[in-house]
Write a protein that holds these residues in place. Structure first.
Motif, PDB file in Angstrom:
ATOM      1  N   HIS A 250       0.827  -1.216   0.000  1.00  0.00           N
ATOM      2  CA  HIS A 250       0.000   0.000   0.000  1.00  0.00           C
ATOM      3  C   HIS A 250       0.859   1.262   0.000  1.00  0.00           C
ATOM      4  O   HIS A 250       2.073   1.200   0.207  1.00  0.00           O
ATOM      5  CB  HIS A 250      -0.937  -0.006   1.213  1.00  0.00           C
ATOM      6  CG  HIS A 250      -0.303   0.450   2.491  1.00  0.00           C
ATOM      7  ND1 HIS A 250      -0.342   1.761   2.903  1.00  0.00           N
ATOM      8  CD2 HIS A 250       0.412  -0.212   3.440  1.00  0.00           C
ATOM      9  CE1 HIS A 250       0.303   1.872   4.065  1.00  0.00           C
ATOM     10  NE2 HIS A 250       0.766   0.685   4.401  1.00  0.00           N
ATOM     11  N   GLN A 251       0.210   2.381  -0.274  1.00  0.00           N
ATOM     12  CA  GLN A 251       0.873   3.699  -0.225  1.00  0.00           C
ATOM     13  C   GLN A 251      -0.056   4.700   0.465  1.00  0.00           C
ATOM     14  O   GLN A 251       0.070   5.910   0.266  1.00  0.00           O
ATOM     15  CB  GLN A 251       1.206   4.189  -1.638  1.00  0.00           C
ATOM     16  CG  GLN A 251       2.341   3.416  -2.301  1.00  0.00           C
ATOM     17  CD  GLN A 251       3.711   3.690  -1.684  1.00  0.00           C
ATOM     18  OE1 GLN A 251       4.289   4.744  -1.867  1.00  0.00           O
ATOM     19  NE2 GLN A 251       4.228   2.742  -0.899  1.00  0.00           N
ATOM     20  N   ALA A 252      -0.978   4.199   1.295  1.00  0.00           N
ATOM     21  CA  ALA A 252      -1.963   5.099   1.918  1.00  0.00           C
ATOM     22  C   ALA A 252      -1.304   5.914   3.031  1.00  0.00           C
ATOM     23  O   ALA A 252      -0.559   5.368   3.845  1.00  0.00           O
ATOM     24  CB  ALA A 252      -3.119   4.265   2.469  1.00  0.00           C
ATOM     25  N   TRP A 253      -1.615   7.188   3.099  1.00  0.00           N
ATOM     26  CA  TRP A 253      -0.926   8.130   3.988  1.00  0.00           C
ATOM     27  C   TRP A 253      -1.944   8.907   4.808  1.00  0.00           C
ATOM     28  O   TRP A 253      -2.926   9.410   4.267  1.00  0.00           O
ATOM     29  CB  TRP A 253      -0.119   9.111   3.117  1.00  0.00           C
ATOM     30  CG  TRP A 253       0.801  10.024   3.863  1.00  0.00           C
ATOM     31  CD1 TRP A 253       0.522  11.290   4.292  1.00  0.00           C
ATOM     32  CD2 TRP A 253       2.142   9.758   4.243  1.00  0.00           C
ATOM     33  NE1 TRP A 253       1.617  11.828   4.913  1.00  0.00           N
ATOM     34  CE2 TRP A 253       2.633  10.904   4.890  1.00  0.00           C
ATOM     35  CE3 TRP A 253       3.003   8.665   4.085  1.00  0.00           C
ATOM     36  CZ2 TRP A 253       3.929  10.985   5.395  1.00  0.00           C
ATOM     37  CZ3 TRP A 253       4.289   8.750   4.586  1.00  0.00           C
ATOM     38  CH2 TRP A 253       4.740   9.891   5.224  1.00  0.00           C
ATOM     39  N   LEU A 254      -1.706   9.018   6.103  1.00  0.00           N
ATOM     40  CA  LEU A 254      -2.577   9.839   6.951  1.00  0.00           C
ATOM     41  C   LEU A 254      -1.736  10.974   7.535  1.00  0.00           C
ATOM     42  O   LEU A 254      -0.981  10.764   8.493  1.00  0.00           O
ATOM     43  CB  LEU A 254      -3.165   8.980   8.081  1.00  0.00           C
ATOM     44  CG  LEU A 254      -3.994   9.740   9.124  1.00  0.00           C
ATOM     45  CD1 LEU A 254      -5.236  10.361   8.493  1.00  0.00           C
ATOM     46  CD2 LEU A 254      -4.379   8.805  10.262  1.00  0.00           C
ATOM     47  N   GLY A 255      -1.820  12.138   6.929  1.00  0.00           N
ATOM     48  CA  GLY A 255      -1.020  13.281   7.390  1.00  0.00           C
ATOM     49  C   GLY A 255      -1.717  14.005   8.533  1.00  0.00           C
ATOM     50  O   GLY A 255      -2.749  14.638   8.346  1.00  0.00           O
ATOM     51  N   ILE A 256      -1.143  13.902   9.731  1.00  0.00           N
ATOM     52  CA  ILE A 256      -1.710  14.619  10.882  1.00  0.00           C
ATOM     53  C   ILE A 256      -1.219  16.073  10.758  1.00  0.00           C
ATOM     54  O   ILE A 256      -0.011  16.290  10.605  1.00  0.00           O
ATOM     55  CB  ILE A 256      -1.222  13.992  12.205  1.00  0.00           C
ATOM     56  CG1 ILE A 256      -1.630  12.514  12.244  1.00  0.00           C
ATOM     57  CG2 ILE A 256      -1.741  14.747  13.413  1.00  0.00           C
ATOM     58  CD1 ILE A 256      -0.811  11.668  13.205  1.00  0.00           C
ATOM     59  N   PRO A 257      -2.128  17.048  10.795  1.00  0.00           N
ATOM     60  CA  PRO A 257      -1.678  18.431  10.553  1.00  0.00           C
ATOM     61  C   PRO A 257      -0.593  18.853  11.544  1.00  0.00           C
ATOM     62  O   PRO A 257      -0.719  18.657  12.756  1.00  0.00           O
ATOM     63  CB  PRO A 257      -2.951  19.265  10.735  1.00  0.00           C
ATOM     64  CG  PRO A 257      -4.066  18.311  10.505  1.00  0.00           C
ATOM     65  CD  PRO A 257      -3.576  16.965  10.970  1.00  0.00           C
ATOM     66  N   PHE A 258       0.448  19.425  10.979  1.00  0.00           N
ATOM     67  CA  PHE A 258       1.586  19.891  11.777  1.00  0.00           C
ATOM     68  C   PHE A 258       1.115  20.865  12.868  1.00  0.00           C
ATOM     69  O   PHE A 258       1.569  20.819  14.008  1.00  0.00           O
ATOM     70  CB  PHE A 258       2.576  20.570  10.811  1.00  0.00           C
ATOM     71  CG  PHE A 258       3.799  21.067  11.465  1.00  0.00           C
ATOM     72  CD1 PHE A 258       4.866  20.217  11.720  1.00  0.00           C
ATOM     73  CD2 PHE A 258       3.907  22.401  11.831  1.00  0.00           C
ATOM     74  CE1 PHE A 258       6.001  20.679  12.341  1.00  0.00           C
ATOM     75  CE2 PHE A 258       5.043  22.867  12.451  1.00  0.00           C
ATOM     76  CZ  PHE A 258       6.102  22.004  12.706  1.00  0.00           C
ATOM     77  N   GLY A 259       0.168  21.736  12.485  1.00  0.00           N
ATOM     78  CA  GLY A 259      -0.320  22.760  13.408  1.00  0.00           C
ATOM     79  C   GLY A 259      -1.001  22.183  14.641  1.00  0.00           C
ATOM     80  O   GLY A 259      -1.123  22.859  15.665  1.00  0.00           O
ATOM     81  N   LEU A 260      -1.432  20.940  14.574  1.00  0.00           N
ATOM     82  CA  LEU A 260      -2.052  20.305  15.749  1.00  0.00           C
ATOM     83  C   LEU A 260      -0.986  19.815  16.723  1.00  0.00           C
ATOM     84  O   LEU A 260      -1.165  19.820  17.938  1.00  0.00           O
ATOM     85  CB  LEU A 260      -2.881  19.085  15.324  1.00  0.00           C
ATOM     86  CG  LEU A 260      -4.247  19.308  14.708  1.00  0.00           C
ATOM     87  CD1 LEU A 260      -4.895  17.958  14.408  1.00  0.00           C
ATOM     88  CD2 LEU A 260      -5.122  20.114  15.662  1.00  0.00           C
TER      89      LEU A 260
END
Ligand SMILES: NC(=O)c1ccc[n+]([C@@H]2O[C@H](COP(=O)([O-])OP(=O)(O)OC[C@H]3O[C@@H](n4cnc5c(N)ncnc54)[C@H](OP(=O)(O)O)[C@@H]3O)[C@@H](O)[C@H]2O)c1
Length: 328
Positions: A250-260
């Protein structure tokens, strides 16, 4: 190196030291491994030419007697975590003990393993060996920076030829951190990460690090010099994690916002006691989105050496080991 020589290795029970001992044994050397816990030497114990000597690197007497008759030294051992007092004792006083014993023995070359962490976590852009060490306020990087100074002082005072290697994130078979743990994270579908993964990662395959160490043990132009050992240019975190995720299809990505995440990291850093890992929390989080490359120009120009193992190839070789240990 002349294969009649005896090579002394600290840290031979660990990840990098074990790979080095295998390489030296394959190349036909006699290898003496100082091991504080010989029960942990299973990976290297039965290799041709390898002798395990029980001993603590912080005890002068054991190091002096273990080093007797050796020609070259690879000082690989270090504490990579724990309290400041523990890391000072191992990384600074242990190094002092090993380098002083080597100097007294008249060793032909002392190769010291440092780390790119001595540059600190907040630098960006191109980092060369001419840049000053700015390790910040965290036990590992500060004690490793101090250890380099100890090596230089004692070696210079005793005219002992030495070289220092500063590896980046070493991955490959038997890497608990940069292969096993990172693979476990990348296996998650989607892979959670802070941000879009466009900042720099610095994975360097273990065989490349061992190879440069062997060059530093003999090359005349390496004497008294320090060399980075890193991918140049750096891949991104997305490339690195994505390489492992591909093994799981897979190549699925969950980017947690940096600002959080960043404000929490700043708060943690502000509240953390001085000289603890948490003190660098905000810098480490920030580092994940920065671009930087540890330049390999010096090794290329002075030694004619460059890393040989491309990331895709290194991950493919790591996959064999992940399969062997039942993770893949
Ligand atoms: N792994 C990386 O990504 C990385 C990156 C840059 C630099 N480095 C540097 O590379 C070197 C090796 O790291 P590694 O990842 O291979 O670490 P590791 O697997 O944790 O191995 C550390 C080694 O040091 C030994 N050691 C620790 N304290 C000792 C003591 N008091 N007396 C004798 N031996 C002692 C350990 O012995 P035990 O087996 O008994 O614990 C082990 O053999 C270190 O200098 C580290 O700073 C590593």
């Amino acid at each position: 190196m002349d294969t009649t020589q005896t090579i002394f290795v600290t840290g031979g029970t660990g990840f990098l030291g074990g790979a080095l001992v295998r390489r030296l044994s394959d190349d036909g050397y006699r290898v003496r491994v100082l091991a504080r816990n010989p029960a942990r030497a299973g990976y290297v114990r039965d290799l041709p030419g390898v002798e395990i000597i029980p001993g603590e690197m912080t005890e002068a007497r054991s190091v002096i007697s273990a080093l007797r008759g050796c020609d070259r030294v690879f000082h690989v051992a270090a504490a990579t975590n724990g309290s400041l007092a523990h890391q000072r004792h191992t990384n600074i006083e242990g190094t002092r003990c090993v380098v002083a014993a080597a100097a007294a023995q008249g060793i032909q070359r002392f190769v010291h393993v440092s780390t790119v962490a001595v540059y600190g976590y907040s630098r960006q852009g191109i980092i060369t060996e001419a840049d000053p060490m700015t390790p910040g306020d965290e036990p590992y990087s500060t004690t490793k920076a101090e250890a380099e100074k100890v090596v230089q002082q004692i070696a210079d005072a005793n005219r002992m030829p030495y070289s220092i290697i500063r590896p980046a994130m070493i991955y490959g078979p038997r890497s608990g951190m940069w292969t096993e743990k990172v693979f476990r994270l990348a296996s998650l579908r989607p892979t959670p990460w802070i941000g879009d993964g466009s900042g720099s990662a610095y994975p360097i395959y273990v065989d490349d690090v061992v190879d440069l160490m062997c060059v530093l043990a003999t090359h005349p132009a390496a004497v008294g010099e320090t060399f980075n050992c890193a991918p140049d240019p750096s891949p991104t975190w997305r490339d690195y994690l994505g390489g492992y995720a591909r093994l799981k299809g897979h190549q699925a990505w969950l980017g947690i916002p940096f600002g959080l995440v960043y404000p929490a990291a700043r708060l943690i850093a502000a509240l953390a006691p001085s000289q603890t890992e948490l003190k660098e929390a905000a810098h480490v989080i920030n580092m994940l989105r920065q671009s930087k490359t540890h330049s390999m120009a010096k090794a290329r120009d002075q030694l004619g050496w460059s890393p040989q193992v491309a990331l895709a190839d290194g991950i493919a070789r790591s996959a064999i080991w992940l399969h062997e240990i039942g993770r893949l």
